[in-house]
Write a protein that holds these residues in place. Structure first.
Motif, PDB file in Angstrom:
ATOM      1  N   PHE A 193       0.798  -1.228   0.000  1.00  0.00           N
ATOM      2  CA  PHE A 193       0.000   0.000   0.000  1.00  0.00           C
ATOM      3  C   PHE A 193       0.826   1.272   0.000  1.00  0.00           C
ATOM      4  CE2 PHE A 193      -2.536  -3.223   2.215  1.00  0.00           C
ATOM      5  CZ  PHE A 193      -3.592  -3.302   1.336  1.00  0.00           C
ATOM      6  N   LEU A 194       2.104   1.209  -0.315  1.00  0.00           N
ATOM      7  CA  LEU A 194       2.976   2.381  -0.303  1.00  0.00           C
ATOM      8  C   LEU A 194       3.172   2.912   1.120  1.00  0.00           C
ATOM      9  CD1 LEU A 194       1.359   4.290  -3.292  1.00  0.00           C
ATOM     10  CD2 LEU A 194       3.320   2.752  -3.381  1.00  0.00           C
ATOM     11  N   VAL A 195       4.202   3.723   1.286  1.00  0.00           N
ATOM     12  CA  VAL A 195       4.482   4.326   2.584  1.00  0.00           C
ATOM     13  C   VAL A 195       4.288   5.830   2.462  1.00  0.00           C
ATOM     14  CG1 VAL A 195       6.187   4.649   4.388  1.00  0.00           C
ATOM     15  CG2 VAL A 195       6.236   2.581   3.003  1.00  0.00           C
ATOM     16  N   ALA A 196       3.350   6.393   3.216  1.00  0.00           N
ATOM     17  CA  ALA A 196       3.171   7.838   3.231  1.00  0.00           C
ATOM     18  C   ALA A 196       3.024   8.280   4.675  1.00  0.00           C
ATOM     19  CB  ALA A 196       1.939   8.230   2.418  1.00  0.00           C
ATOM     20  N   PRO A 197       3.674   9.396   5.038  1.00  0.00           N
ATOM     21  CA  PRO A 197       3.703   9.828   6.437  1.00  0.00           C
ATOM     22  C   PRO A 197       2.313  10.004   7.049  1.00  0.00           C
ATOM     23  CG  PRO A 197       5.206  11.134   5.120  1.00  0.00           C
ATOM     24  CD  PRO A 197       4.447  10.287   4.164  1.00  0.00           C
ATOM     25  N   THR A 198       1.313  10.310   6.227  1.00  0.00           N
ATOM     26  CA  THR A 198       0.008  10.644   6.806  1.00  0.00           C
ATOM     27  C   THR A 198      -0.837   9.417   7.125  1.00  0.00           C
ATOM     28  OG1 THR A 198      -0.732  10.898   4.547  1.00  0.00           O
ATOM     29  CG2 THR A 198      -0.190  12.908   5.734  1.00  0.00           C
ATOM     30  N   GLN A 199      -0.315   8.217   6.850  1.00  0.00           N
ATOM     31  CA  GLN A 199      -1.138   7.029   7.091  1.00  0.00           C
ATOM     32  C   GLN A 199      -1.257   6.656   8.565  1.00  0.00           C
ATOM     33  OE1 GLN A 199       1.196   4.423   4.799  1.00  0.00           O
ATOM     34  NE2 GLN A 199      -0.127   4.478   3.001  1.00  0.00           N
ATOM     35  N   GLY A 200      -0.391   7.224   9.377  1.00  0.00           N
ATOM     36  CA  GLY A 200      -0.308   6.786  10.772  1.00  0.00           C
ATOM     37  C   GLY A 200      -1.639   6.787  11.496  1.00  0.00           C
ATOM     38  N   ALA A 201      -2.397   7.885  11.368  1.00  0.00           N
ATOM     39  CA  ALA A 201      -3.669   7.989  12.087  1.00  0.00           C
ATOM     40  C   ALA A 201      -4.615   6.865  11.671  1.00  0.00           C
ATOM     41  CB  ALA A 201      -4.300   9.357  11.822  1.00  0.00           C
ATOM     42  N   GLY A 202      -4.602   6.521  10.382  1.00  0.00           N
ATOM     43  CA  GLY A 202      -5.474   5.451   9.908  1.00  0.00           C
ATOM     44  C   GLY A 202      -5.124   4.104  10.533  1.00  0.00           C
ATOM     45  N   HIS A 203      -3.803   3.779  10.572  1.00  0.00           N
ATOM     46  CA  HIS A 203      -3.376   2.527  11.199  1.00  0.00           C
ATOM     47  C   HIS A 203      -3.787   2.496  12.662  1.00  0.00           C
ATOM     48  CE1 HIS A 203      -1.253   1.205   7.760  1.00  0.00           C
ATOM     49  NE2 HIS A 203      -0.297   2.119   7.818  1.00  0.00           N
ATOM     50  N   MET A 204      -3.540   3.626  13.338  1.00  0.00           N
ATOM     51  CA  MET A 204      -3.840   3.697  14.762  1.00  0.00           C
ATOM     52  C   MET A 204      -5.335   3.488  14.987  1.00  0.00           C
ATOM     53  SD  MET A 204      -4.910   5.551  17.460  1.00  0.00           S
ATOM     54  CE  MET A 204      -5.285   7.083  16.643  1.00  0.00           C
ATOM     55  N   LEU A 205      -6.148   4.153  14.149  1.00  0.00           N
ATOM     56  CA  LEU A 205      -7.599   4.056  14.313  1.00  0.00           C
ATOM     57  C   LEU A 205      -8.065   2.606  14.155  1.00  0.00           C
ATOM     58  CD1 LEU A 205     -10.291   5.409  14.737  1.00  0.00           C
ATOM     59  CD2 LEU A 205     -10.358   5.986  12.325  1.00  0.00           C
ATOM     60  N   LYS A 206      -7.506   1.900  13.172  1.00  0.00           N
ATOM     61  CA  LYS A 206      -7.942   0.513  12.972  1.00  0.00           C
ATOM     62  C   LYS A 206      -7.545  -0.375  14.138  1.00  0.00           C
ATOM     63  CE  LYS A 206      -8.474   0.737   8.095  1.00  0.00           C
ATOM     64  NZ  LYS A 206      -7.601   1.068   6.984  1.00  0.00           N
ATOM     65  N   ALA A 207      -6.324  -0.174  14.654  1.00  0.00           N
ATOM     66  CA  ALA A 207      -5.914  -0.973  15.804  1.00  0.00           C
ATOM     67  C   ALA A 207      -6.796  -0.658  17.004  1.00  0.00           C
ATOM     68  CB  ALA A 207      -4.451  -0.675  16.133  1.00  0.00           C
ATOM     69  N   TYR A 208      -7.076   0.619  17.181  1.00  0.00           N
ATOM     70  CA  TYR A 208      -7.925   1.078  18.285  1.00  0.00           C
ATOM     71  C   TYR A 208      -9.299   0.410  18.189  1.00  0.00           C
ATOM     72  CZ  TYR A 208      -8.977   4.907  21.640  1.00  0.00           C
ATOM     73  OH  TYR A 208      -9.273   5.659  22.737  1.00  0.00           O
ATOM     74  N   ILE A 209      -9.843   0.428  16.962  1.00  0.00           N
ATOM     75  CA  ILE A 209     -11.154  -0.182  16.744  1.00  0.00           C
ATOM     76  C   ILE A 209     -11.097  -1.684  17.037  1.00  0.00           C
ATOM     77  CG2 ILE A 209     -12.872  -0.757  14.987  1.00  0.00           C
ATOM     78  CD1 ILE A 209     -12.263   1.906  13.652  1.00  0.00           C
ATOM     79  N   ALA A 210     -10.034  -2.339  16.530  1.00  0.00           N
ATOM     80  CA  ALA A 210      -9.909  -3.784  16.745  1.00  0.00           C
ATOM     81  C   ALA A 210      -9.916  -4.092  18.233  1.00  0.00           C
ATOM     82  CB  ALA A 210      -8.620  -4.287  16.100  1.00  0.00           C
ATOM     83  N   VAL A 211      -9.169  -3.310  19.002  1.00  0.00           N
ATOM     84  CA  VAL A 211      -9.065  -3.568  20.432  1.00  0.00           C
ATOM     85  C   VAL A 211     -10.386  -3.275  21.139  1.00  0.00           C
ATOM     86  CG1 VAL A 211      -7.920  -2.814  22.532  1.00  0.00           C
ATOM     87  CG2 VAL A 211      -6.590  -3.206  20.479  1.00  0.00           C
ATOM     88  N   ALA A 212     -11.051  -2.194  20.725  1.00  0.00           N
ATOM     89  CA  ALA A 212     -12.317  -1.843  21.367  1.00  0.00           C
ATOM     90  C   ALA A 212     -13.385  -2.892  21.061  1.00  0.00           C
ATOM     91  CB  ALA A 212     -12.785  -0.464  20.901  1.00  0.00           C
TER      92      ALA A 212
END
Lengths: 510, 276
Positions: free
Chosen positions: B196-215
């Motif tokens: 999926f390529l590496v772009a600096p702005t993806q961080g929030a998206g990754h974090m949100l998905k992990a957060y959702i998974a855990v919740a």
């Protein structure tokens, strides 16, 4: 929060006035932006600063305000600003009901999900938002330049003055209790859910207003304005400036607007510097820069006011009798309380004794509504109170003190004083003498005598059986959740079951 | 499967720190960036690159623990939230400044192209992701459940004060957990970085998905987080195939709100109890 003193009020008024008199249009634009971000920040301080709830939707609601103005300004002109306020406050009010009950990390996630939805809509509902291109050319009927500056700063100054005035008094004290000790707040009759609802909706309304004004300043609106970076900017600027200082949001916004200009050669590195500064403030000056400036000016922080019990206690109106009938509580397979029945009259002091783990504190929790009873009824006169929320039980006349408190500046008696201050007819005191000196014990005994004389009913837990025997009219002994003895202190202490289960080893050895 | 690695690291950090690590998503991006940079410098093939990326991000995890988590353990969780959000912004901006804004591709792990197994054509990279992901999940399970180190890590997350009382050096285990979380994030970033390529702005998206998974999976539960992450992966794949990416994301966020409102203890219950 302290009230706004003259120094800060002067700063707040001089800044826009000087901007109008001496700054070129470019500088005025920066001052307008400071005002806009500060307005969003002041709204954020309500929820995050005062109540300690991490709301991550403020940035997206700012964007909602901006889009609303972009869409309605061509027809409504300046009236689009109130519409922007409504447009941001409405979704907040709709989702607030269910999500405000959530605890910190879930609340943060729920607001983040809301923000993500808004951002998604801004990007993809192209027919309304213009998609990635955004909207432009809507400012014909909107004020610009100096007039906009005056409008922004009047809104800001009014909001700050009102908020500082409100939170400098008892409201600030209640907010502190809600933030630091929500259970204590509930037992003092403070409805935390209602507070959060009001704060969240007002905070969102301010975000909407600020967003609308920002659209008026920039003249273009694109999906970035609903994105997470705006949220991060809002959060970091409030933390940097001071989350609970009346000027915190203004200071943070001023740095956020000026820093990119100062570091213009470094381009986007300014955000890096800004985030680093925020991290440093969180680590070493958690009260923020405004408080640091106050300290440097020689203004002492206000110590929290600890209430003292008045020498003469007034009689209070309210229910006459607290009745428990067959109260039961289970934790998993363990019966913490079983079939507990007794009555407590006004002007009566009853001591609750029993070994550790016999259910004493659980019983107080169940009466106060912190735990819900599984069976039986609890009545105040003819009114059933089990199933009411803790703050509602506190309001109908049952006060409560806790075993140990981590409140800054509070002493043992402050907790009891808080409970008495609510005018509760019945007081539940959990080990008020634990760790107390002899002097404090005798003070406590005289306080209990005064409570009895003032016609309050007292249910008190303590391990000091001598103190209880001196001060109580009756003692109740619990053993594994059941009442094994109830009666005058001498009778209960002579009861063989009580001697075996509680007074136990030492007396059996005699 | 890569989501599972992100979520696994997230939940490790969460349990150790007692608060959400908002910088976790940016550690994932940093992992992708590290893979790009180390790959360019050394020209190493994917499998040899993996330990370097894991090591680099393990160190980043240690730095995160020392800077933004350990100094704040005595404060309310909101302090850690803010500190890690600031850290996340620093990583994101730091990456934006050092890399150009243009997205890059991380090297593949097992080469590109597809292989045919039993008549089904599969891409090499997806296979690599599943194999590496499954191996790491099993390894983490073994570490947490079957070793003394893992028992102590769980003790620290269950009750910090009790753990300290029985002589566990709590700070050291918090740092260790964050190092592991960082390494997992780095590997996940490496694996995702090719697809999926590496772009600096993806961080929030990754974090949100992990957060959702855990919740969704139950706060602090390791198996719950894995199930949650797999659930999100499947959900995204099928729903976006049916109605497109934007609607899939919207449906995901709405589903999260619904789960939070209707079943706040998570779909599989909350093992660590109440954390006010």
């Amino acid at each position: 929060m302290r009230a706004l003193d003259k120094f800060w009020l002067a700063v707040l008024i001089l800044l826009p006035v000087l901007a109008l008199l001496v700054l070129p249009p470019f500088g005025q634009r920066m001052v307008i932006l400071v005002g806009v971000y500060a307005l969003m920040g002041v709204g954020y301080q309500l929820v995050f600063g005062q109540l300690g709830a991490l709301n991550l939707a403020q940035g997206a609601l700012f964007g909602v305000g901006a889009y609303t103005v972009a869409l309605t300004a061509p027809t409504l002109g300046l009236l689009s600003l109130p519409v922007a306020i409504l447009a941001a406050a409405l979704p907040a009010a709709i989702v607030a009901g269910p999500i405000l009950r959530l605890q910190s990390h879930y609340f943060a996630l729920a607001t983040l999900a809301l923000a993500s939805l808004i951002h998604l809509a801004a990007v993809h509902v192209e027919s309304i938002t213009g998609g990635a291109n955004g909207l432009a050319g809507f400012t014909a009927l909107l004020p610009r330049g100096p007039i906009l500056l005056v409008i922004v700063w009047i809104c800001l100054i009014l909001t700050i003055v009102v908020q500082a005035r409100l939170f400098a008094g008892p409201m600030g004290e209640r907010a502190r209790l809600l933030r630091q000790a929500p259970l204590v707040a509930a037992t003092l009759g403070i409805d935390g859910g209602r507070w959060r609802l009001v704060a969240f909706v007002i905070g969102s309304a301010l975000a909407g207003l600020a967003g609308g004004l920002s659209a008026a300043v920039s003249g273009v609106v694109s999906p970035e304005i609903t994105g997470f970076p705006i949220m991060v900017l809002c959060l970091t600027s409030v933390v940097l400036g001071g989350a609970r200082h009346p000027m915190g949001a203004v200071l943070g916004a001023a740095i956020a607007v000026c820093l990119p200009e100062l570091l213009r050669d470094l381009q986007s590195a300014w955000l890096l510097a800004y985030a680093a500064a925020t991290l440093l403030v969180v680590l070493w000056a958690p009260e923020g820069l405004a408080t640091l400036i106050d300290r440097w000016r020689g203004v002492r922080p206000v110590p929290p006011v600890s209430p003292v019990v008045p020498a003469h206690l007034e009689a209070v109106d309210g229910p006459q009798r607290l009745t428990l009938d067959g109260v039961a509580k289970h934790f998993g397979g363990v019966a913490a309380l079983q079939g507990v029945s007794f009555t407590l009259e006004r002007g009566e002091v009853v001591g609750l004794i029993g070994a550790n783990g016999s259910g004493k504190t659980t019983l107080l929790n169940v009466i106060g509504g912190l735990e819900c009873a599984d069976g039986g009824t609890i009545m105040l006169d003819e009114r059933r109170i089990n199933h009411l929320a803790p703050h509602a039980i506190a309001r109908v006349g049952v006060g409560r003190s806790f075993q140990s408190l981590a409140l800054t500046g509070d002493t043992r008696t402050a907790d009891i004083a808080h409970a008495i201050e609510t005018g509760a007819s019945f007081l539940l005191l959990d080990e008020p003498a634990a760790g107390a000196t002899d002097r404090e014990r005798s003070d406590l005994a005289s306080l209990i005598a005064r409570l009895r004389a003032a016609g309050r009913g007292v249910l008190i837990i303590d391990h000091d059986i001598e103190l209880l025997s001196r001060t109580c009219d009756r003692l109740i002994c619990l053993d594994r959740g059941a009442v094994v003895a109830i009666g005058r202190p001498a009778e209960v202490r002579a009861n063989p079951i009580v001697r075996a289960s509680f007074l136990g080893v030492e007396e059996a050895a005699e | 499967m890569a989501y599972a690695l992100v979520a696994l690291g997230f939940v490790l950090a969460l349990n150790a720190a007692g608060a959400v690590n908002f910088a976790h998503g940016d550690l994932v991006v940093l992992g992708g960036a590290a893979a790009v940079v180390i790959g360019l410098w050394t020209g190493l093939p994917g499998p040899l690159l993996l330990p370097f990326v894991a090591l680099a991000l393990g160190i980043a995890g240690i730095v995160a623990a020392r800077v933004a988590i350990l100094p704040l353990v005595a404060r309310p969780p909101e302090a850690t939230f803010v500190a890690t959000i600031a850290l996340a912004a620093m990583i994101e901006q730091g990456l934006t400044v050092t890399m150009d804004a243009a997205p890059r591709t991380a090297p593949p792990l097992l080469g590109t192209g597809a292989v045919e197994i039993a008549g089904i054509t599969l891409g090499r990279q997806p296979i690599a992701i599943v194999v590496v992901g499954a191996t790491l999940v099993v390894a983490m399970w073994f570490l947490l459940e079957r070793t003394q180190v893992g028992r102590r890590m769980r003790a620290v997350s269950a009750d910090r004060h009790m753990a300290r009382a029985v002589g566990i050096p709590v700070a050291r285990y918090v740092v260790l957990s964050l190092a592991l979380a960082g390494a997992l994030a780095g590997i996940a970033g490496f694996l995702l970085g090719h697809q999926f390529l590496v772009a600096p702005t993806q961080g929030a998206g990754h974090m949100l998905k992990a957060y959702i998974a855990v919740a969704i999976g139950g706060w602090g539960s390791v198996p719950g987080a894995l199930l949650g992450a797999l659930g999100i992966g499947l959900f995204e794949t099928f729903v976006s195939a049916a109605v497109g990416d934007a609607w899939a994301s919207a449906a995901l966020y709405l589903a999260v709100l619904a789960v939070l409102v209707l079943r706040p203890q998570g779909l599989f219950g909350e093992p660590v109890g109440r954390r006010a």
